[in-house]
Design a protein around this motif. Structure first.
Motif, PDB file in Angstrom:
ATOM      1  N   THR A 114       2.273  -9.497  14.125  1.00  0.00           N
ATOM      2  CA  THR A 114       1.982  -9.940  12.762  1.00  0.00           C
ATOM      3  C   THR A 114       2.068  -8.688  11.881  1.00  0.00           C
ATOM      4  O   THR A 114       1.055  -8.075  11.557  1.00  0.00           O
ATOM      5  CB  THR A 114       0.583 -10.582  12.656  1.00  0.00           C
ATOM      6  OG1 THR A 114      -0.413  -9.653  13.135  1.00  0.00           O
ATOM      7  CG2 THR A 114       0.490 -11.835  13.497  1.00  0.00           C
ATOM      8  N   PRO A 115       3.310  -8.311  11.508  1.00  0.00           N
ATOM      9  CA  PRO A 115       3.502  -7.034  10.816  1.00  0.00           C
ATOM     10  C   PRO A 115       3.049  -7.080   9.359  1.00  0.00           C
ATOM     11  O   PRO A 115       3.027  -8.138   8.733  1.00  0.00           O
ATOM     12  CB  PRO A 115       5.018  -6.823  10.901  1.00  0.00           C
ATOM     13  CG  PRO A 115       5.595  -8.188  11.054  1.00  0.00           C
ATOM     14  CD  PRO A 115       4.567  -9.016  11.780  1.00  0.00           C
ATOM     15  N   LEU A 116       2.700  -5.909   8.860  1.00  0.00           N
ATOM     16  CA  LEU A 116       2.272  -5.765   7.465  1.00  0.00           C
ATOM     17  C   LEU A 116       3.428  -5.186   6.663  1.00  0.00           C
ATOM     18  O   LEU A 116       3.992  -4.162   7.027  1.00  0.00           O
ATOM     19  CB  LEU A 116       1.075  -4.809   7.409  1.00  0.00           C
ATOM     20  CG  LEU A 116       0.338  -4.725   6.078  1.00  0.00           C
ATOM     21  CD1 LEU A 116      -0.492  -5.984   5.844  1.00  0.00           C
ATOM     22  CD2 LEU A 116      -0.576  -3.497   6.057  1.00  0.00           C
ATOM     23  N   LYS A 117       3.787  -5.879   5.584  1.00  0.00           N
ATOM     24  CA  LYS A 117       4.943  -5.438   4.787  1.00  0.00           C
ATOM     25  C   LYS A 117       4.506  -5.065   3.361  1.00  0.00           C
ATOM     26  O   LYS A 117       3.987  -5.913   2.636  1.00  0.00           O
ATOM     27  CB  LYS A 117       5.974  -6.570   4.742  1.00  0.00           C
ATOM     28  CG  LYS A 117       7.230  -6.197   3.966  1.00  0.00           C
ATOM     29  CD  LYS A 117       8.225  -7.325   3.970  1.00  0.00           C
ATOM     30  CE  LYS A 117       9.047  -7.354   5.246  1.00  0.00           C
ATOM     31  NZ  LYS A 117      10.044  -8.444   5.232  1.00  0.00           N
ATOM     32  N   PRO A 118       4.700  -3.789   2.964  1.00  0.00           N
ATOM     33  CA  PRO A 118       4.313  -3.382   1.614  1.00  0.00           C
ATOM     34  C   PRO A 118       5.202  -4.013   0.551  1.00  0.00           C
ATOM     35  O   PRO A 118       6.420  -4.108   0.711  1.00  0.00           O
ATOM     36  CB  PRO A 118       4.521  -1.860   1.629  1.00  0.00           C
ATOM     37  CG  PRO A 118       4.709  -1.472   3.056  1.00  0.00           C
ATOM     38  CD  PRO A 118       5.250  -2.680   3.755  1.00  0.00           C
ATOM     39  N   LEU A 119       4.587  -4.495  -0.530  1.00  0.00           N
ATOM     40  CA  LEU A 119       5.305  -4.945  -1.725  1.00  0.00           C
ATOM     41  C   LEU A 119       4.951  -3.987  -2.862  1.00  0.00           C
ATOM     42  O   LEU A 119       4.135  -3.078  -2.689  1.00  0.00           O
ATOM     43  CB  LEU A 119       4.884  -6.367  -2.120  1.00  0.00           C
ATOM     44  CG  LEU A 119       5.146  -7.526  -1.177  1.00  0.00           C
ATOM     45  CD1 LEU A 119       4.709  -8.835  -1.848  1.00  0.00           C
ATOM     46  CD2 LEU A 119       6.607  -7.607  -0.779  1.00  0.00           C
ATOM     47  N   SER A 120       5.541  -4.208  -4.033  1.00  0.00           N
ATOM     48  CA  SER A 120       5.186  -3.401  -5.197  1.00  0.00           C
ATOM     49  C   SER A 120       3.728  -3.666  -5.590  1.00  0.00           C
ATOM     50  O   SER A 120       3.147  -4.683  -5.208  1.00  0.00           O
ATOM     51  CB  SER A 120       6.117  -3.765  -6.363  1.00  0.00           C
ATOM     52  OG  SER A 120       6.030  -5.160  -6.628  1.00  0.00           O
ATOM     53  N   GLY A 121       3.153  -2.718  -6.340  1.00  0.00           N
ATOM     54  CA  GLY A 121       1.830  -2.946  -6.935  1.00  0.00           C
ATOM     55  C   GLY A 121       0.686  -2.986  -5.943  1.00  0.00           C
ATOM     56  O   GLY A 121      -0.251  -3.770  -6.123  1.00  0.00           O
ATOM     57  N   ASP A 122       0.756  -2.149  -4.897  1.00  0.00           N
ATOM     58  CA  ASP A 122      -0.359  -2.067  -3.944  1.00  0.00           C
ATOM     59  C   ASP A 122      -0.660  -3.393  -3.252  1.00  0.00           C
ATOM     60  O   ASP A 122      -1.799  -3.665  -2.887  1.00  0.00           O
ATOM     61  CB  ASP A 122      -1.636  -1.589  -4.679  1.00  0.00           C
ATOM     62  CG  ASP A 122      -2.116  -0.254  -4.127  1.00  0.00           C
ATOM     63  OD1 ASP A 122      -1.535   0.217  -3.127  1.00  0.00           O
ATOM     64  OD2 ASP A 122      -3.070   0.303  -4.691  1.00  0.00           O
ATOM     65  N   ARG A 123       0.378  -4.212  -3.112  1.00  0.00           N
ATOM     66  CA  ARG A 123       0.206  -5.486  -2.408  1.00  0.00           C
ATOM     67  C   ARG A 123       0.895  -5.395  -1.048  1.00  0.00           C
ATOM     68  O   ARG A 123       1.939  -4.751  -0.909  1.00  0.00           O
ATOM     69  CB  ARG A 123       0.816  -6.637  -3.218  1.00  0.00           C
ATOM     70  CG  ARG A 123       0.174  -6.843  -4.581  1.00  0.00           C
ATOM     71  CD  ARG A 123       0.985  -7.815  -5.422  1.00  0.00           C
ATOM     72  NE  ARG A 123       2.361  -7.362  -5.537  1.00  0.00           N
ATOM     73  CZ  ARG A 123       3.390  -8.150  -5.846  1.00  0.00           C
ATOM     74  NH1 ARG A 123       3.191  -9.430  -6.079  1.00  0.00           N
ATOM     75  NH2 ARG A 123       4.608  -7.659  -5.934  1.00  0.00           N
ATOM     76  N   TYR A 124       0.309  -6.047  -0.068  1.00  0.00           N
ATOM     77  CA  TYR A 124       0.858  -6.036   1.290  1.00  0.00           C
ATOM     78  C   TYR A 124       0.873  -7.461   1.815  1.00  0.00           C
ATOM     79  O   TYR A 124      -0.134  -8.164   1.742  1.00  0.00           O
ATOM     80  CB  TYR A 124      -0.007  -5.167   2.211  1.00  0.00           C
ATOM     81  CG  TYR A 124      -0.082  -3.723   1.768  1.00  0.00           C
ATOM     82  CD1 TYR A 124       0.755  -2.764   2.326  1.00  0.00           C
ATOM     83  CD2 TYR A 124      -0.988  -3.332   0.774  1.00  0.00           C
ATOM     84  CE1 TYR A 124       0.695  -1.437   1.903  1.00  0.00           C
ATOM     85  CE2 TYR A 124      -1.047  -2.014   0.349  1.00  0.00           C
ATOM     86  CZ  TYR A 124      -0.205  -1.070   0.918  1.00  0.00           C
ATOM     87  OH  TYR A 124      -0.258   0.230   0.497  1.00  0.00           O
ATOM     88  N   LEU A 125       2.033  -7.867   2.350  1.00  0.00           N
ATOM     89  CA  LEU A 125       2.100  -9.192   2.979  1.00  0.00           C
ATOM     90  C   LEU A 125       1.798  -9.029   4.461  1.00  0.00           C
ATOM     91  O   LEU A 125       2.439  -8.224   5.151  1.00  0.00           O
ATOM     92  CB  LEU A 125       3.497  -9.790   2.837  1.00  0.00           C
ATOM     93  CG  LEU A 125       3.906 -10.366   1.478  1.00  0.00           C
ATOM     94  CD1 LEU A 125       5.334 -10.893   1.563  1.00  0.00           C
ATOM     95  CD2 LEU A 125       2.942 -11.473   1.038  1.00  0.00           C
TER      96      LEU A 125
END
Ligand SMILES: *Cc1c(COP(=O)(O)O)cnc(C)c1O
Length: 446
Positions: free
Chosen positions: A88-99
């Motif tokens: 269940t990997p963590l993927k960084p998005l813009s704006g300090d958000r992580y999926l």
């Protein structure tokens, strides 16, 4: 606080004033408490000191959940390891958000984690008691395929799966009807309510009662507890990326099972700055938190684009409001997002981050924008948003929102090549009963 007895964690019903305790295994067998309440732990064991050593989701299972089973931990640990071979990997998005991508299991939704774990936990108890069980489920979404896949090939268990013929998407149907050992998919010539009525009738039938029918319901603690593992694994990955502030965790929610598992992890000591339940138009929990509605007076269900969250009366509400899990000191908020905003968020996420997300995940991303506006003190904190299903499960919604017509998934492609098998039945109880009896009979000596 910790009550780590040799027998493992004890649970109690949310409704039992006397708070009588029973073992986790017993609660898995029973599902729902006799008084109609839901089982919650009497005490939550604190995370072991070495939880940050985990190198995978399966490691986390062995490290954390094993403690819940006391002396039986050595039996349970390998079962959970077998249940959770995916990441269940963590993927960084813009704006300090992580999926936190929870959709890399075989049926592409987070429900694989709970269903696969519960299947193995239940299989162990059936083996111990030398019993067989028939899991009977009515499904319109992700639950059916996760349960079918999770229980397939577990010795002692048959699965009978009812879905409304012609009313599930092509992708969903393909996932339901691929041939699996001891799984019988039934396409019912009726709607989802007809399927649910048939299942309910089956559970009340005295003859079928002797066959060991069980529901593998999402309220079962055997499905719920393993879901705390990916929260921990997500927070650990965030720390390893150098993020030192505990995140606000955003949970796209329907029945509130996923949120409950997160609250259990938090109670066990997982660092988090808060939780946010992101709902679609089914707004009951949000209204309960705002104090504008009676928890016992839920509105009817509304159909939306994020259909796996179309729940008018969340079954885990009673757990979330329970005195031991209740975190309403302002750490838990909720929001409501309509279909138009959901589609807009899918489009924006694709434009800004190049990321295709499913409608449920988009409700989470949109919910976070609402949450940080409503609570300025959450601004500047990292957000860990649970991505609950793979976008490839919702090709029409993705195409509509982003124009992208092809969403690939290796797991779905692999399904295309596999043989399928399905029986069509009228919405008639006697027809269902004959089928269930035949499934049970196929294992009895002749
Ligand atoms: C089931 C489901 C949800 C809702 O989870 P709950 O535990 O019922 O709150 C959200 N997203 C997806 C994709 C689901 O399948």
């Amino acid at each position: 606080m910790s009550q780590h007895t040799p027998a493992g964690v004890q649970v109690r019903s949310t409704r039992d004033e006397a708070q009588a305790a029973l073992s986790l295994d017993e609660a898995i067998v029973r599902g729902l408490a006799g008084d109609g309440g839901l089982y919650v732990p009497t005490a939550i064991p604190p995370l072991p000191d070495n939880w940050r050593d985990a190198q995978s989701l399966a490691d986390m299972a062995e490290t954390v959940l094993a403690a819940w089973w006391g002396d039986d931990a050595h039996e349970v640990a390998p079962l959970l390891r077998d249940a959770l071979p995916f990441d269940t990997p963590l993927k960084p998005l813009s704006g300090d958000r992580y999926l936190l991508e929870l959709f890399h299991g075989p049926t592409l939704s987070f429900k694989d984690v709970g269903a696969r774990s519960m299947a193995r936990l239940m299989g162990r108890l059936l083996r111990r008691d030398q019993k067989r069980a028939i899991v009977l489920v009515a499904t319109s979404g992700d639950t059916g395929s996760a349960v079918a896949d999770g229980f397939a090939g577990i010795p002692g268990v048959d699965v009978v799966l009812l879905y409304p013929k012609g009313l599930v998407s092509d992708v969903q149907e393909r996932q339901l009807i691929v041939e699996r050992p001891d799984v019988t998919p039934l396409a019912i010539e009726g709607d989802f309510d007809a399927c649910q009525r048939l299942v309910k009738q089956a559970f009340q039938d005295p003859e079928l009662a002797t066959l060991g029918l069980t529901s593998a319901n999402s309220i079962n603690v055997g499905r719920l507890l393993p879901q705390m593992l990916y929260y921990l694994w997500g927070v650990l990955q965030l720390e390893r990326l150098g993020e030192t502030t505990p995140p606000v965790i955003v949970v796209p929610s329907g029945n509130l099972g996923n949120l409950t598992a997160g609250l259990v992890a938090w109670r066990a000591g997982m660092p988090a700055s808060g939780f946010h339940a992101a709902h679609n138009a089914n707004r009951h929990f949000s209204d309960v938190l705002a104090g504008v509605t009676d928890p016992l007076q839920p509105p009817p269900t509304v159909a939306t684009l994020s259909n796996a969250m179309d729940v008018g009366a969340p079954s885990n509400l009673e757990r979330v409001l329970d005195k031991d899990l209740n975190v309403m000191g302002g750490h838990l908020t909720a929001s409501v997002t309509g279909d138009a905003q959901t589609t807009a968020r899918m489009r924006l996420t694709y434009e800004q981050d190049g990321e295709l997300v499913c409608p449920h995940t988009a409700v989470g991303l949109e919910g976070w924008e609402q949450a940080r506006q409503a609570r300025p003190e959450w601004n500047g904190l990292p957000a860990m948003i649970l991505a609950t299903a793979h976008p490839a499960k919702f090709p029409a919604a993705v195409k509509h929102a982003t124009g992208v017509g092809e969403v690939s998934s290796a797991a779905l492609d692999a399904l295309l090549d596999q043989p399928t098998r399905v029986t069509t039945l009228p919405p008639d109880f006697e027809a269902l009963k004959r089928t269930v009896v035949a499934v049970a009979g196929s294992h009895r000596a002749v």
